[in-house]
Write an enzyme that holds these catalytic residues in place. Structure first.
Site, mmCIF file in Angstrom:
data_model
loop_
_atom_site.group_PDB
_atom_site.id
_atom_site.type_symbol
_atom_site.label_atom_id
_atom_site.label_comp_id
_atom_site.label_asym_id
_atom_site.label_seq_id
_atom_site.Cartn_x
_atom_site.Cartn_y
_atom_site.Cartn_z
ATOM 1 N N ASP A 1 0.856 -1.168 0.000
ATOM 2 C CA ASP A 1 0.000 0.000 0.000
ATOM 3 C C ASP A 1 0.904 1.233 0.000
ATOM 4 O OD1 ASP A 1 -2.258 1.721 0.747
ATOM 5 O OD2 ASP A 1 -1.297 1.721 2.710
HETATM 6 P P1 ADP Z 1 -4.234 4.295 0.341
HETATM 7 O O1 ADP Z 1 -4.656 3.172 -0.549
HETATM 8 O O2 ADP Z 1 -3.158 5.114 -0.294
HETATM 9 O O3 ADP Z 1 -3.919 3.864 1.727
HETATM 10 P P2 ADP Z 1 -6.985 5.017 0.917
HETATM 11 O O4 ADP Z 1 -7.556 3.866 0.165
HETATM 12 O O5 ADP Z 1 -7.101 5.043 2.376
HETATM 13 O O6 ADP Z 1 -5.480 5.314 0.447
HETATM 14 O O7 ADP Z 1 -7.682 6.328 0.387
HETATM 15 C C1 ADP Z 1 -7.718 6.600 -0.999
HETATM 16 C C2 ADP Z 1 -8.100 8.016 -1.225
HETATM 17 O O8 ADP Z 1 -9.422 8.230 -0.723
HETATM 18 C C3 ADP Z 1 -7.227 9.001 -0.497
HETATM 19 O O9 ADP Z 1 -6.103 9.356 -1.258
HETATM 20 C C4 ADP Z 1 -8.186 10.164 -0.321
HETATM 21 O O10 ADP Z 1 -8.230 10.915 -1.489
HETATM 22 C C5 ADP Z 1 -9.520 9.494 -0.114
HETATM 23 N N1 ADP Z 1 -9.873 9.319 1.306
HETATM 24 C C6 ADP Z 1 -10.010 8.146 1.974
HETATM 25 N N2 ADP Z 1 -10.346 8.363 3.258
HETATM 26 C C7 ADP Z 1 -10.359 9.695 3.423
HETATM 27 C C8 ADP Z 1 -10.614 10.576 4.548
HETATM 28 N N3 ADP Z 1 -10.895 10.106 5.761
HETATM 29 N N4 ADP Z 1 -10.542 11.896 4.315
HETATM 30 C C9 ADP Z 1 -10.260 12.386 3.106
HETATM 31 N N5 ADP Z 1 -10.008 11.621 2.038
HETATM 32 C C10 ADP Z 1 -10.066 10.309 2.164
HETATM 33 MG MG MG Z 2 -3.019 3.057 3.620
#
Ligand code: ADP
Ligand code: MG
Length: 444
Positions: free
Chosen positions: A133
């Site tokens: 990730d």
């Molecule tokens: P990663 O796969 O990089 O860990 P996530 O799947 O958690 O990222 O989130 C993907 C995208 O969704 C983030 O880059 C953001 O744009 C959005 N996102 C997710 N959760 C939140 C939150 N709590 N607040 C704002 N944006 C969020």
């Molecule tokens: Mg993550």
């Protein structure tokens, strides 16, 4: 629509029942770990099930056949049969693997690598691909707000206070970044009502009875369709061009503004990816829910082979399935609730133990308690070392049995020699296994 509330993880709060504390969970996980036995351990047990009756039959034959058919001396062959029984006792063989596995698990735990069962100690040695990730795994997971861009009529501080209100209880790293800057600017945060996190997309909550969303550009696109303004499109492009992540804030049908966040890559990430390649991991892949531009910037910086961006949690699972079909044994390293399904699907799930969400740590087969990525190459080497020790132990105990078995059949072994060899072999096998406890501990 998959909806998970993600603000339940305050492990320190005193009103949690004791069965729900992190410690209690770890204790439970370790208990479960002991019941998940490694393949080699199961192999040894199956082996013993066939081996034991064969040995019994053989020693009976040694006792009966020479006196009855060849006119041998009853007492002498009874003695030889006893020697064979003692020497054939699979003590060393049976303890060789569990001792090595327990020592391997302990050695890993001493470095802060919590392995939930012998099964998962053998997998890292054979991995061919690793998916990681981005946020919180390849990056520090401590994003900072770089820019606040109001769009429409609301002011910068209104934009920030709305975003902070919705994020007030979220444990997502982006939420922490928004709350940090709100606190820095002295903004009073009144948590929004009816807050729901949509993993991989964003969060929604109610402020003054009106819904306010905070989330990715993709989420905005999904909810509001193509209704975006010129100003919004240009701002999003500029943020993406800078390798940053643009977070949108909107109420019902109106966009209030954008918050640009950036997350630093872990300083050791590039070296770790190179080490994984050197250890024979053919494919190191990055999976992220973030937009393509920041994802590619970080992929370039860390040297991963392949990037999958803009993934929802279920698409992370699909990506893992594809990797498993292509490469066989695949590990997934993650930290978030959104990574948990992919970790469960992978051949081996590895969670960042300190920064990671409870769901990720519970789902994982292995937790890196110090969030230290350099444990990954170490884990692969440790797993290979454990397999080597197990092979040495099995080989050695079988060889001792074979040699003494041969001597017995030739009538050249004494009972005391047999006992000494058996105890000696068991001791050596235990000592060899215990080496795994201290293996490579000084590297930290
Ligand atoms: P990663 O796969 O990089 O860990 P996530 O799947 O958690 O990222 O989130 C993907 C995208 O969704 C983030 O880059 C953001 O744009 C959005 N996102 C997710 N959760 C939140 C939150 N709590 N607040 C704002 N944006 C969020
Ligand atoms: Mg993550």
């Amino acid at each position: 629509e998959m909806v998970i509330r993600d603000w339940s993880s305050d492990v320190c709060s005193s009103d949690l029942p004791s069965s729900d504390t992190t410690l209690a969970r770890i204790v439970r996980m370790v208990g479960e770990a002991q019941s998940k036995r490694a393949p080699t351990e199961q192999w040894v047990e199956r082996f013993a099930r066939i081996y034991t009756p064969v040995v019994m039959a053989l020693s009976l034959a040694v006792f009966l056949v020479p006196p009855l058919l060849l006119g041998g001396d009853w007492a002498a062959w009874f003695y030889q049969a006893l020697v064979l029984l003692v020497i054939a006792c699979p003590c060393a063989l049976v303890i060789s693997t569990p001792v090595s596995i327990v020592a391997g698990l302990t050695g890993a735990a001493r470095r802060g690598v919590l392995i939930k069962g012998g099964v998962h100690l053998e997998t890292p040695a054979r991995l061919t691909a690793i998916a990681m990730d981005k946020t919180g795994t390849l990056t520090l997971g401590r994003p900072k707000v770089i820019e606040i861009i109001p769009i429409g009529t609301r002011s910068e501080s209104e934009l920030l206070s709305f975003a902070a209100a919705v994020e007030a209880r979220s444990e997502h790293p982006i939420a922490r970044a928004i709350l940090a800057i709100a606190a820095e600017r002295g903004i009073d945060v009144v948590p929004a009502k009816d807050v729901t996190a949509v993993p991989g997309l964003g969060v929604v909550g109610k402020i003054n009875d009106r819904h306010v969303w905070v989330g990715s550009a993709i989420y905005l696109e999904q909810r509001l369709g193509g209704g975006d303004s010129e100003k919004l499109t240009t701002a999003l492009k500029r943020i993406a061009g800078a390798g940053l992540t643009g977070i949108a804030v909107w109420e019902s049908m109106t966009v209030i503004g954008l918050i640009a966040v950036g997350d630093a890559v872990r300083p050791e990430a590039r070296l770790i990816v190179a080490q994984l390649h050197a250890l024979g991991i053919a494919q190191v892949v990055m999976l992220t829910g973030d937009a393509r531009a920041p994802a590619e910037a970080i992929a370039h910086e860390t040297g991963v082979d392949e990037v999958y961006a803009e993934l929802l949690p279920e698409q992370k699972v699909e990506a893992i399935e594809r990797l498993v079909a292509q490469h066989g044994l695949v590990a997934m390293v993650g930290d978030g609730v959104n990574d948990a399904p992919a970790m469960a699907r992978a051949s081996l799930g590895i969670a960042m133990g300190a920064i990671g969400s409870d769901a990720a740590i519970e789902t994982a087969d292995i937790a890196l308690m110090q969030d230290d990525l350099s444990q990954l190459p170490w884990l692969i080497r440790h797993s290979r070392a454990t397999l080597t020790v197990i092979r040495q132990n099995i080989g050695f105990s079988l060889a001792v049995k074979l040699v003494f078995g041969g001597l017995t059949l030739l009538g050249m072994a004494s009972l005391w020699g047999a006992i000494a060899a058996d105890v000696g072999a068991s001791l050596l096998v235990v000592l060899n296994g215990l080496r795994l406890i201290d293996r490579d501990q000084r590297a930290r």
